[in-house]
Design an enzyme around this catalytic site. Structure first.
Site, mmCIF file in Angstrom:
data_model
loop_
_atom_site.group_PDB
_atom_site.id
_atom_site.type_symbol
_atom_site.label_atom_id
_atom_site.label_comp_id
_atom_site.label_asym_id
_atom_site.label_seq_id
_atom_site.Cartn_x
_atom_site.Cartn_y
_atom_site.Cartn_z
ATOM 1 N N LYS A 54 0.820 -1.214 0.000
ATOM 2 C CA LYS A 54 0.000 0.000 0.000
ATOM 3 C C LYS A 54 0.851 1.259 0.000
ATOM 4 O O LYS A 54 0.478 2.272 -0.599
ATOM 5 C CB LYS A 54 -0.949 0.000 1.195
ATOM 6 N N LYS A 79 -14.889 -2.848 -3.100
ATOM 7 C CA LYS A 79 -15.824 -1.830 -2.611
ATOM 8 C C LYS A 79 -15.246 -0.427 -2.669
ATOM 9 O O LYS A 79 -15.988 0.543 -2.557
ATOM 10 C CB LYS A 79 -16.308 -2.160 -1.198
ATOM 11 N N LYS A 134 -10.482 -8.354 -8.703
ATOM 12 C CA LYS A 134 -11.540 -8.636 -7.742
ATOM 13 C C LYS A 134 -12.553 -7.501 -7.712
ATOM 14 O O LYS A 134 -12.207 -6.350 -7.955
ATOM 15 C CB LYS A 134 -10.964 -8.803 -6.329
#
Length: 325
Positions: free
Chosen positions: A108, A196, A193
């Site tokens: 990240k 959200k 994937k």
């Protein structure tokens, strides 16, 4: 035996979150299991406070609407008076190298999607907060995927280190692999994937999407030009994704559900209707809860009080053994 599972409100809940985790928690959860909305974890990367607050309430409502026992659910930030001091104690027991080895931090912090945004210290230290989440509740098992197993291992290391240095205070948890879930991919690009927090939601089926919107998204799903109705994930990932979603909704395997269709259009129609019917009661109950903030606040307060009560004695013991109480 207590199992602890959390979900982060980094974006609206989608059908993959529901089929892969939330529905399973509601169906298979034990009365001793615990579930929490990890809103503090959503602060490790850039976020909007109002959106975080709203998504936290929405996610709490969805968990309750799915059928999870309300008194087993809590919101992480409601435990801040306990998590704050416990996280500090654990940070003082954690070596820099142990935190620096966390794969998610490396990935990240190297993400260039937020160019010019400094990497937050919270992103570096949040595995210790996750350890505090686990250890405060005395969880025996933590169901996690491969991407989080390293964090549970850190919790184990810190629990053993504290117990061995200062005295027995923590249950040493273990990571467990949850049952295989539906592999839900983005309808617009089956190589990634369903996410959200995706910037483009055209291929994401959100739990609170209107039925007509769900139907349009499914009808626009990318498939292929082979016109072969078979379940072949490597060769036909788009079709395979649709069959996996349909199979998960019907509690059947993708290979079972493909029989009887004669076109991609028929598959898409079946997927759309199955998803709409699967999500309909969740959407309706969630909207009812969100429209009744007093009731949702009551449910949240009960879950938070129960979680606080579970951790109170353990935190007192930890602070006494650490020499600060």
């Amino acid at each position: 035996m207590t199992r602890l599972s959390g979900i982060t409100p980094s974006g609206p809940v989608h059908v993959g979150n529901y089929l892969g985790a939330i529905r399973r928690w509601a169906r298979e959860g034990d009365p001793a299991d615990l579930y929490f909305v990890s809103d503090l974890h959503a602060m490790t990367t850039p976020y909007h406070p109002q959106k975080l607050r709203g998504r936290t309430r929405e996610l709490l409502a969805i968990l309750i609407a799915a059928g999870i026992e309300p008194d087993t659910v809590f919101v992480q930030s409601d435990l801040l008076p306990q998590l704050g001091p416990l996280t500090w104690v654990l940070e003082c027991a954690c070596a820099f190298g142990e935190a620096a080895r966390m794969t998610q931090f490396k990935e990240k912090s190297a993400d260039r999607s937020h160019e010019g945004t400094p990497v937050r210290v919270g992103l570096f230290t949040y595995p210790v907060l996750m350890a505090a989440d686990i250890l405060l509740q005395g969880a025996d098992e933590v169901p996690v995927g491969d991407d989080q197993a390293q964090h549970v291992e850190l919790a184990r290391v810190l629990a053993r280190r504290f117990n061995g240095t200062y005295g027995e205070a923590f249950v040493v948890p273990r990571a467990v692999t949850p049952p295989a879930a539906a592999r839900v991919r983005d309808l617009a690009d089956a190589t990634r994937k369903m996410d959200k927090s995706a910037s483009d939601s055209a291929g994401v089926l959100f739990a609170l999407d209107e039925p007509d919107l769900l139907r349009r998204k499914v009808k626009r799903a990318v498939t292929d030009s082979l016109a072969r109705l078979e379940y072949r994930p490597d060769e036909q990932p788009g079709l395979a994704n649709l069959l996996e979603i349909l199979g998960a909704c019907l509690d059947k395997s993708p290979r079972e559900v493909v029989a009887g269709f004669s076109s991609y259009g028929e598959v898409k129609d079946a997927v759309a209707e199955a998803v709409i019917e699967e999500l309909r009661p969740i959407r309706e109950r969630t909207l009812e809860l969100l429209a009744d903030p007093t009731e949702l606040d009551r449910i949240r307060a009960v879950g938070g009080a129960r979680a606080t009560g579970r951790g109170s004695h353990r935190l007192t013991t930890v602070l006494r053994l650490a020499g600060v109480a």
